[in-house]
Motif scaffolding. Sequence first.
Motif, mmCIF file in Angstrom:
data_model
loop_
_atom_site.group_PDB
_atom_site.id
_atom_site.type_symbol
_atom_site.label_atom_id
_atom_site.label_comp_id
_atom_site.label_asym_id
_atom_site.label_seq_id
_atom_site.Cartn_x
_atom_site.Cartn_y
_atom_site.Cartn_z
ATOM 1 N N LEU A 135 0.975 -1.212 -0.068
ATOM 2 C CA LEU A 135 -0.140 -0.124 0.011
ATOM 3 C C LEU A 135 0.832 1.104 -0.157
ATOM 4 O O LEU A 135 2.084 1.246 -0.116
ATOM 5 N N LYS A 136 0.058 2.225 -0.422
ATOM 6 C CA LYS A 136 0.558 3.551 -0.471
ATOM 7 C C LYS A 136 1.159 3.632 1.215
ATOM 8 O O LYS A 136 0.719 3.647 1.943
ATOM 9 N N PRO A 137 2.239 4.966 1.638
ATOM 10 C CA PRO A 137 2.276 5.236 2.545
ATOM 11 C C PRO A 137 1.916 5.625 3.911
ATOM 12 O O PRO A 137 1.547 5.397 4.788
ATOM 13 N N GLU A 138 1.769 6.606 3.194
ATOM 14 C CA GLU A 138 0.448 6.593 4.354
ATOM 15 C C GLU A 138 -1.232 6.046 4.960
ATOM 16 O O GLU A 138 -1.812 6.396 5.722
ATOM 17 N N GLN A 139 -0.848 5.214 3.766
ATOM 18 C CA GLN A 139 -2.531 4.246 4.237
ATOM 19 C C GLN A 139 -1.639 2.678 4.754
ATOM 20 O O GLN A 139 -2.483 2.513 5.693
ATOM 21 N N LYS A 140 -0.808 2.547 4.631
ATOM 22 C CA LYS A 140 0.404 1.575 5.079
ATOM 23 C C LYS A 140 0.072 1.802 6.960
ATOM 24 O O LYS A 140 0.367 1.294 7.741
ATOM 25 N N SER A 141 0.849 3.667 7.396
ATOM 26 C CA SER A 141 1.169 3.679 8.019
ATOM 27 C C SER A 141 -0.512 3.594 9.360
ATOM 28 O O SER A 141 -0.659 3.529 10.543
ATOM 29 N N ILE A 142 -1.839 4.418 9.097
ATOM 30 C CA ILE A 142 -2.905 3.892 9.414
ATOM 31 C C ILE A 142 -3.201 2.481 10.026
ATOM 32 O O ILE A 142 -4.060 1.712 11.204
ATOM 33 N N LEU A 143 -3.916 1.983 9.035
ATOM 34 C CA LEU A 143 -3.299 -0.233 9.068
ATOM 35 C C LEU A 143 -2.066 -0.217 9.849
ATOM 36 O O LEU A 143 -3.006 -0.865 10.625
ATOM 37 N N ASP A 144 -1.488 -0.056 10.354
ATOM 38 C CA ASP A 144 -0.694 -0.436 10.695
ATOM 39 C C ASP A 144 -0.746 0.184 12.520
ATOM 40 O O ASP A 144 -1.003 -0.598 13.344
ATOM 41 N N LEU A 145 -1.644 1.663 12.334
ATOM 42 C CA LEU A 145 -2.017 2.127 13.592
ATOM 43 C C LEU A 145 -2.571 1.093 14.070
ATOM 44 O O LEU A 145 -3.348 0.665 15.149
ATOM 45 N N VAL A 146 -3.788 1.344 13.222
ATOM 46 C CA VAL A 146 -5.410 0.620 13.286
ATOM 47 C C VAL A 146 -6.132 -0.501 13.512
ATOM 48 O O VAL A 146 -6.094 -1.168 14.635
ATOM 49 N N TYR A 147 -5.133 -1.400 12.710
ATOM 50 C CA TYR A 147 -5.252 -2.739 13.063
ATOM 51 C C TYR A 147 -4.301 -3.560 13.653
ATOM 52 O O TYR A 147 -4.283 -4.462 13.947
ATOM 53 N N PHE A 148 -3.091 -3.885 13.731
ATOM 54 C CA PHE A 148 -1.837 -4.128 14.409
ATOM 55 C C PHE A 148 -1.065 -3.141 16.189
ATOM 56 O O PHE A 148 -0.779 -4.655 16.918
ATOM 57 N N LYS A 149 -1.849 -2.023 15.880
ATOM 58 C CA LYS A 149 -1.448 -1.911 17.306
ATOM 59 C C LYS A 149 -2.266 -1.172 17.831
ATOM 60 O O LYS A 149 -2.144 -0.849 19.566
ATOM 61 N N GLY A 150 -3.489 -1.887 17.226
ATOM 62 C CA GLY A 150 -5.083 -1.275 18.224
ATOM 63 C C GLY A 150 -5.141 -0.064 18.506
ATOM 64 O O GLY A 150 -6.239 0.461 19.412
ATOM 65 N N TYR A 151 -4.963 0.700 17.518
ATOM 66 C CA TYR A 151 -5.595 2.028 18.005
ATOM 67 C C TYR A 151 -6.884 2.292 17.606
ATOM 68 O O TYR A 151 -7.088 1.730 17.577
ATOM 69 N N THR A 152 -7.844 3.506 18.149
ATOM 70 C CA THR A 152 -8.958 3.500 17.473
ATOM 71 C C THR A 152 -9.294 5.184 15.949
ATOM 72 O O THR A 152 -6.962 5.566 16.351
ATOM 73 N N HIS A 153 -9.261 5.049 15.554
ATOM 74 C CA HIS A 153 -9.302 5.522 14.346
ATOM 75 C C HIS A 153 -8.472 7.372 14.962
ATOM 76 O O HIS A 153 -8.374 8.191 14.151
ATOM 77 N N VAL A 154 -9.400 8.141 15.973
ATOM 78 C CA VAL A 154 -9.105 9.231 16.586
ATOM 79 C C VAL A 154 -7.508 8.791 17.693
ATOM 80 O O VAL A 154 -7.652 9.879 17.002
ATOM 81 N N GLU A 155 -7.290 8.192 17.293
ATOM 82 C CA GLU A 155 -5.801 8.043 18.282
ATOM 83 C C GLU A 155 -4.726 8.630 17.116
ATOM 84 O O GLU A 155 -3.892 8.831 17.168
ATOM 85 N N ALA A 156 -5.201 7.610 15.927
ATOM 86 C CA ALA A 156 -4.283 6.986 14.892
ATOM 87 C C ALA A 156 -4.264 9.008 14.029
ATOM 88 O O ALA A 156 -3.575 9.088 13.432
ATOM 89 N N ALA A 157 -5.729 9.501 14.542
ATOM 90 C CA ALA A 157 -5.137 10.940 13.782
ATOM 91 C C ALA A 157 -4.990 11.987 14.550
ATOM 92 O O ALA A 157 -4.102 12.123 14.122
ATOM 93 N N ASP A 158 -4.669 11.689 15.511
ATOM 94 C CA ASP A 158 -3.561 12.509 17.035
ATOM 95 C C ASP A 158 -2.394 12.042 16.183
ATOM 96 O O ASP A 158 -1.051 12.950 16.222
ATOM 97 N N GLU A 159 -2.069 10.761 16.064
ATOM 98 C CA GLU A 159 -0.779 10.161 15.930
ATOM 99 C C GLU A 159 -0.182 10.913 14.886
ATOM 100 O O GLU A 159 0.562 11.058 14.453
ATOM 101 N N LEU A 160 -0.887 11.037 13.676
ATOM 102 C CA LEU A 160 -0.352 11.275 12.307
ATOM 103 C C LEU A 160 -0.756 12.693 12.259
ATOM 104 O O LEU A 160 0.113 13.075 11.092
#
Length: 183
Positions: A135-160
């Motif tokens: 995937l594109k780097p920006e998609q990969k980083s979101i998937l990594d946070l949400v599906y592999f690290k357990g972040y919520t969408h809001v937490e991923a938005a804050d993190e990135l």
Amino acid sequence: MSPKHKITLSEDELILALRNREKIAVEALYDMYSASLFGVISRIIADEALAEDVLQETFVKIWHSFSGYSSEKGRLFTWMVNIARNLAIDKVRSKDFKNQSKNHDLENNVAFIDEQRNTVYKPELLGIRDLVSTLKPEQKSILDLVYFKGYTHVEAADELGVPLGTIKTRLRMAIIQLRKHFN
């Protein structure tokens, strides 16, 4: 700040302080006998947190039922050990404890069966991580946070540091991209 010094009283002083309901009696009781009473309880109850709860109950019961103690019937320590032992045995015999033990056994058996049958979810064995790397780097980083690290969408938005709507859009696009590999 100086370290707290343990309070030690003679048995007669402790008995007198307990009879008079003095604060020092509670402190001395704990300092002098907590380790020994915990040892008695933990031989009956293996779970450390539960044993600590029973130790607390023991001190409360000693405090509230001290009027029933008689030095003619035995030493103070012996009386306290019997209280600790009886509370621990009561806890082990209780319905809640038995149900909790059954639940732990069930959880352990389910985990064991999952491991034996290889039903444990391991995305790395499915090749998902390899697919995500396409995937594109920006998609990969979101998937990594949400599906592999357990972040919520809001937490991923804050993190990135991107808006929540952007996170959701990129996540949806990434999932659409991944689905193509399974059709």
